[in-house]
Design a protein around this motif. Structure first.
Motif, short mmCIF file in Angstrom:
data_model
loop_
_atom_site.label_atom_id
_atom_site.label_comp_id
_atom_site.label_asym_id
_atom_site.label_seq_id
_atom_site.Cartn_x
_atom_site.Cartn_y
_atom_site.Cartn_z
N GLU A 60 32.34 45.21 4.34
CA GLU A 60 31.29 44.69 5.00
C GLU A 60 31.26 44.51 6.80
OE1 GLU A 60 31.86 40.84 3.38
OE2 GLU A 60 31.23 40.93 1.11
N VAL A 61 32.92 44.61 7.02
CA VAL A 61 33.24 44.74 8.64
C VAL A 61 32.95 46.03 9.19
CG1 VAL A 61 34.82 44.70 10.65
CG2 VAL A 61 34.99 43.45 8.01
N ILE A 95 37.10 67.84 -2.12
CA ILE A 95 36.57 66.79 -1.64
C ILE A 95 35.14 66.88 -2.23
CG2 ILE A 95 35.81 66.09 0.34
CD1 ILE A 95 38.73 65.47 -0.27
N ASP A 96 34.62 65.71 -2.18
CA ASP A 96 33.15 65.53 -2.62
C ASP A 96 32.20 65.10 -1.88
OD1 ASP A 96 30.86 65.69 -4.68
OD2 ASP A 96 31.01 63.48 -4.83
N ARG A 97 32.52 64.62 -1.25
CA ARG A 97 31.89 63.50 0.58
C ARG A 97 32.72 63.34 1.43
NH1 ARG A 97 31.05 59.75 -4.49
NH2 ARG A 97 31.70 58.38 -2.65
N VAL A 98 31.90 63.49 2.70
CA VAL A 98 32.81 63.30 4.31
C VAL A 98 31.65 62.45 4.18
CG1 VAL A 98 33.28 63.89 6.20
CG2 VAL A 98 33.81 65.83 4.12
N GLU A 99 32.13 61.31 4.63
CA GLU A 99 31.42 60.68 5.38
C GLU A 99 31.87 60.24 7.23
OE1 GLU A 99 29.13 57.62 2.07
OE2 GLU A 99 31.62 57.95 1.49
N THR A 100 30.83 59.27 8.00
CA THR A 100 31.41 59.31 8.89
C THR A 100 30.65 57.75 9.30
OG1 THR A 100 29.47 60.35 10.11
CG2 THR A 100 32.00 61.49 9.66
N PHE A 101 30.93 56.79 10.01
CA PHE A 101 30.57 55.90 10.10
C PHE A 101 30.90 55.51 11.39
CE2 PHE A 101 32.51 55.84 6.12
CZ PHE A 101 31.18 55.06 5.29
N VAL A 102 29.97 55.02 12.92
CA VAL A 102 30.24 54.63 14.12
C VAL A 102 29.83 53.27 14.01
CG1 VAL A 102 29.31 55.08 16.71
CG2 VAL A 102 29.14 57.07 15.28
N LEU A 103 31.12 52.67 14.58
CA LEU A 103 31.29 51.54 14.63
C LEU A 103 31.04 51.26 16.03
CD1 LEU A 103 34.52 50.44 12.04
CD2 LEU A 103 31.67 50.65 11.74
N LYS A 104 30.68 49.37 16.76
CA LYS A 104 30.92 49.12 17.98
C LYS A 104 30.74 47.57 18.11
CE LYS A 104 28.24 53.10 20.01
NZ LYS A 104 26.90 53.33 20.80
N GLU A 123 29.94 47.83 7.53
CA GLU A 123 28.25 47.37 8.21
C GLU A 123 27.69 46.31 8.90
OE1 GLU A 123 26.39 49.08 6.17
OE2 GLU A 123 28.52 50.48 4.94
N ARG A 124 28.63 45.54 9.30
CA ARG A 124 28.50 44.68 10.35
C ARG A 124 28.76 44.83 11.65
NH1 ARG A 124 32.73 40.53 10.22
NH2 ARG A 124 31.83 40.13 8.34
N TYR A 125 29.56 46.01 11.51
CA TYR A 125 28.88 47.02 13.64
C TYR A 125 28.75 48.26 13.45
CZ TYR A 125 32.36 42.95 14.79
OH TYR A 125 32.66 41.40 14.26
N ARG A 126 28.25 48.82 11.82
CA ARG A 126 28.08 50.11 12.31
C ARG A 126 26.78 50.50 13.19
NH1 ARG A 126 26.82 53.74 7.04
NH2 ARG A 126 26.82 56.00 8.19
N THR A 127 26.59 51.15 13.96
CA THR A 127 25.52 51.74 14.18
C THR A 127 24.96 53.21 13.91
OG1 THR A 127 26.47 53.13 15.97
CG2 THR A 127 26.44 50.02 16.26
N ALA A 128 25.30 53.88 13.14
CA ALA A 128 24.88 55.12 12.50
C ALA A 128 25.92 55.35 11.28
CB ALA A 128 25.12 56.48 13.89
N ASP A 143 39.57 42.22 12.32
CA ASP A 143 38.47 42.23 11.13
C ASP A 143 38.56 43.31 10.42
OD1 ASP A 143 39.15 39.90 11.96
OD2 ASP A 143 36.93 40.23 12.95
N LEU A 144 38.71 44.84 10.30
CA LEU A 144 38.49 45.31 10.07
C LEU A 144 39.15 45.39 8.63
CD1 LEU A 144 36.11 47.76 9.23
CD2 LEU A 144 37.96 49.72 10.63
N LEU A 145 40.70 45.39 8.08
CA LEU A 145 41.67 45.39 6.70
C LEU A 145 41.91 44.21 5.83
CD1 LEU A 145 44.45 47.68 8.37
CD2 LEU A 145 41.57 48.92 7.61
N VAL A 146 41.37 44.33 5.15
CA VAL A 146 41.63 43.18 3.92
C VAL A 146 42.84 42.59 4.09
CG1 VAL A 146 41.87 42.53 2.28
CG2 VAL A 146 40.39 44.34 2.43
N ASN A 147 43.68 43.19 4.83
CA ASN A 147 45.29 42.71 5.28
C ASN A 147 45.72 43.20 6.85
OD1 ASN A 147 46.11 41.29 3.10
ND2 ASN A 147 46.14 43.47 2.30
N PRO A 148 45.27 43.00 7.89
CA PRO A 148 45.39 43.70 9.06
C PRO A 148 46.54 42.67 9.32
CG PRO A 148 44.36 41.07 9.51
CD PRO A 148 44.24 41.53 7.62
N ALA A 149 47.54 44.59 10.03
CA ALA A 149 49.01 43.85 10.86
C ALA A 149 48.81 42.54 11.88
CB ALA A 149 49.16 44.87 11.69
#
Length: 399
Positions: free
Chosen positions: A391-392, A13-22, A394-399, A363-369
């Motif tokens: 894009e989704v 693993i080279d990068r561990v990234e986290t995205f808080v979405l609200k 980044e739209r809802y990311r807060t941290a 909306d988060l997935l390109v092909n949602p269930a």
């Protein structure tokens, strides 16, 4: 595939990234017996290997996502980068053992869950196979779904006034293709919630499968009273009738009513479920894959449940990532008990398909269930078989 396996054995693993979405819900906010839901939130984890392969996982949906993010960013992520393996089961044991003294439940297990799901996604992508194939293969290509709705739209409800709106809501679910629905109880006195139960049964008819979720609202005596209401209305399970710590209360309710008792969304790891199961608490075990320890641990929980002839119906409350992980796990669960015919919920697992407002699910997935003929298809691509729309994110990311 052998070449891919040999290559994967060397990956790091080279990068561990986290995205808080609200996502604020505004006027669409709703209530359970425990809380107001003014927003939908989650934590996504993205793992990237040294050669650029990406895996996605999810946690942090139950409460604030920030503590789970901190556990990943400050503690578990750095340890993951130090490991020479990306094998999910091996990593799980390393991470759990290193935080056992302070993290046996709650935030740290949610964080491990998110990392574990992402590692399974990575492994499948490296080998070119789906997560469900890695787990041993699929018993089914699609899973019967039950809709989750029938929440309370505000507090201080007047049941007589609000019943028509509730009936309209559940009728829309039936019209959209569901044949199975879970509604909420527990915010109101039992006698008033009984009116809501009767109204939903009247709106959907006798052949519709109904489930109830109290979100641990009751004492055992009140839960038994509510269970009698559900018996009369022919409900097929009663979820979280009492608080998760009240194992004796669970057993008392289960012994007193004929409606199957379900629970486990607030339990963690095989160790918590061992005590939950051996305490005679439930007929249906409901680990949340993003909470209870990830795909690796839910496999163990389901195996433990099967040895007691208990059904496993994973709880799902999150984004499209969580739903996809749930579908892969459900695809691999055998009939419990085995029968010549598969009967949804009776011996065949079903998937929770929440219907409350949630762009992170839709909306988060390109092909949602999507729901087709009452079922949701298991994604077929490598790993989780999903593509996250950045894009989704980044739209809802807060941290």
């Amino acid at each position: 595939m052998l070449a891919a396996f040999e290559q994967r054995s060397e990956m790091k693993i080279d990068r561990v990234e986290t995205f808080v979405l609200k996502v604020p819900l505004g006027a669409e906010r709703f209530y359970s017996s425990q809380a107001e839901f003014p927003e939908r939130n989650s934590l996504l984890v993205r793992l990237t290997t040294t050669d650029g392969v990406v895996g996605w996982g999810e946690g942090g949906q139950y409460g604030p996502a920030e503590p789970v993010q901190a556990a990943v960013d400050a503690v578990l992520g750095p340890r993951l980068l130090e490991l020479d393996t990306t094998d999910p089961g091996v990593v799980w044991e390393h991470l759990y053992a290193s935080t056992r003294d302070y993290g046996q439940k709650g935030t740290y297990i949610e964080a491990i869950s998110a990392i574990d799901i992402a590692l399974w996604d990575l492994t499948g992508k490296y080998l070119g196979v789906s997560v469900s194939t890695l787990l041993g293969g699929r018993f089914r290509e699609r899973v019967r779904a039950y809709g989750t709705g029938g929440y309370y739209r505000h507090t201080g409800l007047d049941p007589a006034r609000d019943l028509p709106a509730l009936q309209d809501e559940v009728s829309r679910y039936a019209e959209s293709g569901f044949s199975m629905l879970k509604m909420k109880v527990g915010l109101l006195p039992v006698r008033e919630d009984a009116l809501r139960v009767a109204a939903v049964r009247e709106a959907l008819g006798d052949d519709f499968s109904l489930l109830a979720d109290a979100n641990h609202a009751y004492t055992s005596s009140a839960a038994i009273a509510m269970g009698r209401v559900l018996e009369e209305a022919r409900f097929e399970f009663f979820e979280e009738p009492v608080p998760p710590e009240d194992r004796a209360g669970y057993a008392r309710v289960r012994a007193a009513i004929d409606v199957p008792v379900a629970g486990g969304e607030a339990e963690y790891t095989r160790y918590g479920f061992r005590d939950f199961i051996t305490g005679g608490c439930v007929d249906i075990v409901q680990p949340d894959i993003c909470v209870a320890g990830g795909i690796s641990e839910v496999q163990r929980i389901a195996t433990l449940a099967s040895t007691y002839n208990l059904r496993t119906v994973p709880h799902v409350w999150g984004s499209g990532v969580a739903l996809s992980a749930g579908l892969h796990v459900c695809a691999t669960l055998p009939l419990t008990p085995y029968g010549y015919s598969a009967v949804p919920l009776q011996n065949e697992p079903v998937i929770e398909f929440d219907r409350t407002p949630n762009p992170l699910r839709d909306d988060l997935l390109v092909n949602p269930a999507i729901l087709e003929d009452g079922h949701v298809a298991v994604p077929s691509g490598p790993g989780l078989g999903i593509e996250v729309n950045m894009e989704v994110v980044e739209r809802y990311r807060t941290a």
